[in-house]
Design an enzyme around this catalytic site. Structure first.
Site, PDB file in Angstrom:
ATOM      1  N   ASN A 114     -21.375  27.072 -59.152  1.00  0.00           N
ATOM      2  CA  ASN A 114     -22.059  26.336 -60.228  1.00  0.00           C
ATOM      3  C   ASN A 114     -21.115  25.677 -61.233  1.00  0.00           C
ATOM      4  OD1 ASN A 114     -21.591  29.053 -60.836  1.00  0.00           O
ATOM      5  ND2 ASN A 114     -23.039  29.019 -62.514  1.00  0.00           N
ATOM      6  N   GLY A 187     -20.121  35.661 -58.643  1.00  0.00           N
ATOM      7  CA  GLY A 187     -21.214  35.302 -57.748  1.00  0.00           C
ATOM      8  C   GLY A 187     -22.422  36.193 -57.956  1.00  0.00           C
ATOM      9  N   SER A 188     -23.215  36.304 -56.919  1.00  0.00           N
ATOM     10  CA  SER A 188     -24.484  37.033 -57.042  1.00  0.00           C
ATOM     11  C   SER A 188     -24.276  38.542 -56.966  1.00  0.00           C
ATOM     12  CB  SER A 188     -25.416  36.589 -55.921  1.00  0.00           C
ATOM     13  OG  SER A 188     -24.807  36.877 -54.681  1.00  0.00           O
ATOM     14  N   GLU A 209     -18.029  39.454 -61.693  1.00  0.00           N
ATOM     15  CA  GLU A 209     -18.752  38.628 -62.681  1.00  0.00           C
ATOM     16  C   GLU A 209     -20.038  38.180 -62.009  1.00  0.00           C
ATOM     17  OE1 GLU A 209     -17.942  37.748 -65.833  1.00  0.00           O
ATOM     18  OE2 GLU A 209     -16.006  38.753 -65.929  1.00  0.00           O
TER      19      GLU A 209
HETATM   20  P1  NAD Z   1     -22.758  33.951 -54.006  1.00  0.00           P
HETATM   21  O1  NAD Z   1     -22.702  35.401 -54.280  1.00  0.00           O
HETATM   22  O2  NAD Z   1     -23.703  33.481 -52.958  1.00  0.00           O
HETATM   23  O3  NAD Z   1     -21.334  33.381 -53.567  1.00  0.00           O
HETATM   24  C1  NAD Z   1     -20.159  33.637 -54.297  1.00  0.00           C
HETATM   25  C2  NAD Z   1     -18.966  33.649 -53.380  1.00  0.00           C
HETATM   26  O4  NAD Z   1     -19.112  34.683 -52.413  1.00  0.00           O
HETATM   27  C3  NAD Z   1     -18.744  32.359 -52.606  1.00  0.00           C
HETATM   28  O5  NAD Z   1     -17.374  32.046 -52.640  1.00  0.00           O
HETATM   29  C4  NAD Z   1     -19.200  32.687 -51.198  1.00  0.00           C
HETATM   30  O6  NAD Z   1     -18.467  32.011 -50.209  1.00  0.00           O
HETATM   31  C5  NAD Z   1     -18.947  34.171 -51.091  1.00  0.00           C
HETATM   32  N1  NAD Z   1     -19.924  34.860 -50.233  1.00  0.00           N
HETATM   33  C6  NAD Z   1     -21.237  34.556 -50.089  1.00  0.00           C
HETATM   34  N2  NAD Z   1     -21.821  35.448 -49.241  1.00  0.00           N
HETATM   35  C7  NAD Z   1     -20.866  36.310 -48.867  1.00  0.00           C
HETATM   36  C8  NAD Z   1     -20.838  37.449 -47.999  1.00  0.00           C
HETATM   37  N3  NAD Z   1     -21.930  37.872 -47.363  1.00  0.00           N
HETATM   38  N4  NAD Z   1     -19.674  38.112 -47.849  1.00  0.00           N
HETATM   39  C9  NAD Z   1     -18.548  37.701 -48.492  1.00  0.00           C
HETATM   40  N5  NAD Z   1     -18.512  36.632 -49.303  1.00  0.00           N
HETATM   41  C10 NAD Z   1     -19.638  35.944 -49.486  1.00  0.00           C
HETATM   42  O7  NAD Z   1     -23.040  33.274 -55.413  1.00  0.00           O
HETATM   43  P2  NAD Z   1     -23.262  31.758 -55.741  1.00  0.00           P
HETATM   44  O8  NAD Z   1     -24.562  31.325 -55.121  1.00  0.00           O
HETATM   45  O9  NAD Z   1     -22.043  30.983 -55.440  1.00  0.00           O
HETATM   46  O10 NAD Z   1     -23.430  31.804 -57.330  1.00  0.00           O
HETATM   47  C11 NAD Z   1     -24.626  32.126 -57.952  1.00  0.00           C
HETATM   48  C12 NAD Z   1     -24.594  33.502 -58.539  1.00  0.00           C
HETATM   49  O11 NAD Z   1     -23.390  33.719 -59.210  1.00  0.00           O
HETATM   50  C13 NAD Z   1     -25.682  33.732 -59.569  1.00  0.00           C
HETATM   51  O12 NAD Z   1     -26.204  35.013 -59.401  1.00  0.00           O
HETATM   52  C14 NAD Z   1     -24.956  33.632 -60.898  1.00  0.00           C
HETATM   53  O13 NAD Z   1     -25.560  34.321 -61.947  1.00  0.00           O
HETATM   54  C15 NAD Z   1     -23.631  34.203 -60.537  1.00  0.00           C
HETATM   55  N6  NAD Z   1     -22.591  33.705 -61.415  1.00  0.00           N
HETATM   56  C16 NAD Z   1     -22.017  34.555 -62.301  1.00  0.00           C
HETATM   57  C17 NAD Z   1     -21.056  34.093 -63.164  1.00  0.00           C
HETATM   58  C18 NAD Z   1     -20.379  34.984 -64.151  1.00  0.00           C
HETATM   59  O14 NAD Z   1     -19.369  34.562 -64.715  1.00  0.00           O
HETATM   60  N7  NAD Z   1     -20.886  36.168 -64.425  1.00  0.00           N
HETATM   61  C19 NAD Z   1     -20.670  32.743 -63.122  1.00  0.00           C
HETATM   62  C20 NAD Z   1     -21.286  31.915 -62.206  1.00  0.00           C
HETATM   63  C21 NAD Z   1     -22.237  32.403 -61.353  1.00  0.00           C
END
Ligand code: NAD
Length: 459
Positions: A114, A187-188, A209
């Protein structure tokens, strides 16, 4: 790419001790800043291709804050890296005690989509400042941005020191199988758990995070005009695709109508729509479909229109929401604002407590007792009173979640500390010894030790 070889190269580079030299760290940070400045238009174009975020918005949200971070680090690094002297307990006198800040080694940074530049580079900047080598795995979803970041970094830095690896789940999984000294993940929560488990197998330190459902609470005494202005901006910024955006609103029933009027007016006045060049697309079809599925047409009181070809969702407000509604079942991460009302504060608290600890909370009130009650009773990563999202911009505050919204924090000195080990050192001369600790444990010695430990010593 063979990730084992890459990590070995990073270990070897770390072993050269180069990264422990402050001059080296500063040079690399300056170089990174220059590189970003020189390639602003390339980065802006890439982000625009990914989700139509305008150059101006990209500069304000992503690049300028990173330049500022590097500037601050360069100014404060000498101080942050200095060993901290602490007092020594009487039992050990004469000795010196201090905490030495030591880099952890090789760090893996996994970014989210994002804020695709900042969420990959900002943790790396802090990791470099603390003297680590870094492998960055940006999110694969904004593919143009990921490609530009990769080209810029990989053609300008020694891969033993800083390297970007592109890829999705298979690549991230392969990287997570390796023994890093630290994994920093954004990420999530779902993927956060996968990362945590993988890191545990190697006893690797993590910072996670994550996200969650961050509430905004408006009590009846709130300055509605200003509160709504701040809320609307922070909710529809980046089309709601901001981890710490207010996810839903809890508003006192007695001011609900006025609150909603102001929200609609604010959205219209500031043109939070496709006509605003800063209003971005939803990042991909999967998220577009997910968000469309969260919109219950019967409960839409404002907006609700979508454009699949353009991946656009207009700023939307939903009212008469209950906890059973689908919109309340997951983190929204899009431009849809559900509004719930309450008749007394305990009702609002009850709603917030139905969810896991959120990343943020935004309380709009003038009353001290309400501030005290909410800030004491609800656990959340961080937040604001009468503001929204802006605590993120104060690097004197740690940024991070708690529980399901994250582990650990960064920004400012907290960012440096996140990538450092606090090595505890006691340095003692050899010309004096109390001899009490040695055998035999005679009754007199034990009594003396007891007296010393319990009464005199700071322990
Ligand atoms: P995501 O968890 O889908 O992906 C994040 C990262 O993990 C990516 O680089 C992706 O390639 C990798 N990934 C995805 N699935 C994986 C798996 N099964 N195994 C290993 N790696 C994997 O998150 P997103 O969709 O990129 O971002 C959205 C989420 O991130 C939301 O929940 C948001 O709140 C959170 N977020 C948090 C912060 C923070 O600073 N706290 C900042 C931005 C986004």
């Amino acid at each position: 790419m063979n990730f084992d070889d890459l990590l070995n190269k990073q270990h070897l580079f770390f072993d050269t001790q180069s990264t422990k030299d402050l001059k080296f760290r500063k040079q690399q940070l300056k170089k990174l800043k220059q590189l970003l400045i020189a390639n602003e238009s390339k980065l802006n174009e890439a982000v625009y291709k990914d989700f139509k975020r305008s150059s101006k918005e990209n500069l304000v949200l992503e690049l300028y804050p990173m330049y500022k971070t590097i500037k601050t680090i360069l100014r404060k690094l000498d101080r942050w890296t200095k060993s901290t002297k602490v007092s020594t307990n009487i039992l050990n006198i004469p000795a010196k005690s201090y905490i030495k800040k030591e880099p952890l080694g090789s760090v893996l940074v996994i970014g989210a989509w994002n804020y695709p530049i900042q969420l990959s580079l900002l943790p790396a900047i802090y990791a470099i400042s603390a003297g680590n080598t870094v492998i960055i795995k940006p999110s694969e979803i904004p593919s143009h941005t990921s490609k530009v970041i990769t080209e810029l970094i990989n053609s300008n830095f020694d891969e033993g020191f800083l390297k970007v690896v592109e890829g999705g789940i298979p690549e991230t999984t392969a990287l997570l199988n390796l023994k890093f000294d630290k994994v920093f993940f954004t990420g999530s929560t779902v993927v956060g758990k996968i990362v945590y488990q993988a890191a545990a197998r190697n006893l690797t330190d993590v910072t996670l995070e994550l996200g969650g459902k961050s509430p905004a609470i408006f009590t009846k005494d709130a300055n509605l005009k200003m509160g709504v202005k701040r809320l609307v901006w922070s909710k529809y910024l980046n089309a709601g695709q901001t981890c710490l955006a207010p996810d839903y609103v809890l508003v006192d029933e007695s001011i609900k109508e006025r609150f909603l009027e102001l929200v609609y007016k604010e959205i219209e006045q500031h043109n939070y729509s496709i006509h605003n060049e800063n209003y971005v697309q939803i990042i991909d079809n999967k998220n577009f479909k997910r968000l469309e599925g969260l919109i219950d047409k019967d409960k839409v009181s404002f907006g609700g229109e979508t454009d699949e070809n353009e991946r656009l969702i207009y700023p939307t407000v939903m009212t008469d929401i209950t906890l059973e509604d689908k919109i309340m079942s997951e983190e929204i991460f899009g431009p849809i604002l559900p509004v719930l009302s309450f008749n007394n504060l305990d009702e609002a608290l009850h709603v917030v407590k139905q969810f896991e600890k959120p990343l943020s909370l935004y309380l709009h009130t003038k009353k001290r007792n309400i501030k005290r009650k909410i800030l004491n009773e609800i656990s959340f990563g961080g937040g604001c009173v009468n503001e929204s999202v802006m605590h993120y911009t104060n690097s004197e505050l740690p940024f991070g979640g708690v529980g399901h919204s994250g582990i650990g924090s960064y920004h400012g000195k907290f960012g440096f500390d996140t990538f450092s080990h606090q090595k505890a050192i006691m340095d003692k001369p050899s010309w004096f010894e109390l001899n009490l600790k040695y055998y035999k444990r005679t009754t007199t010695k034990v009594k003396l030790i007891k007296a010393l430990i319990l009464s005199m010593f700071r322990y």
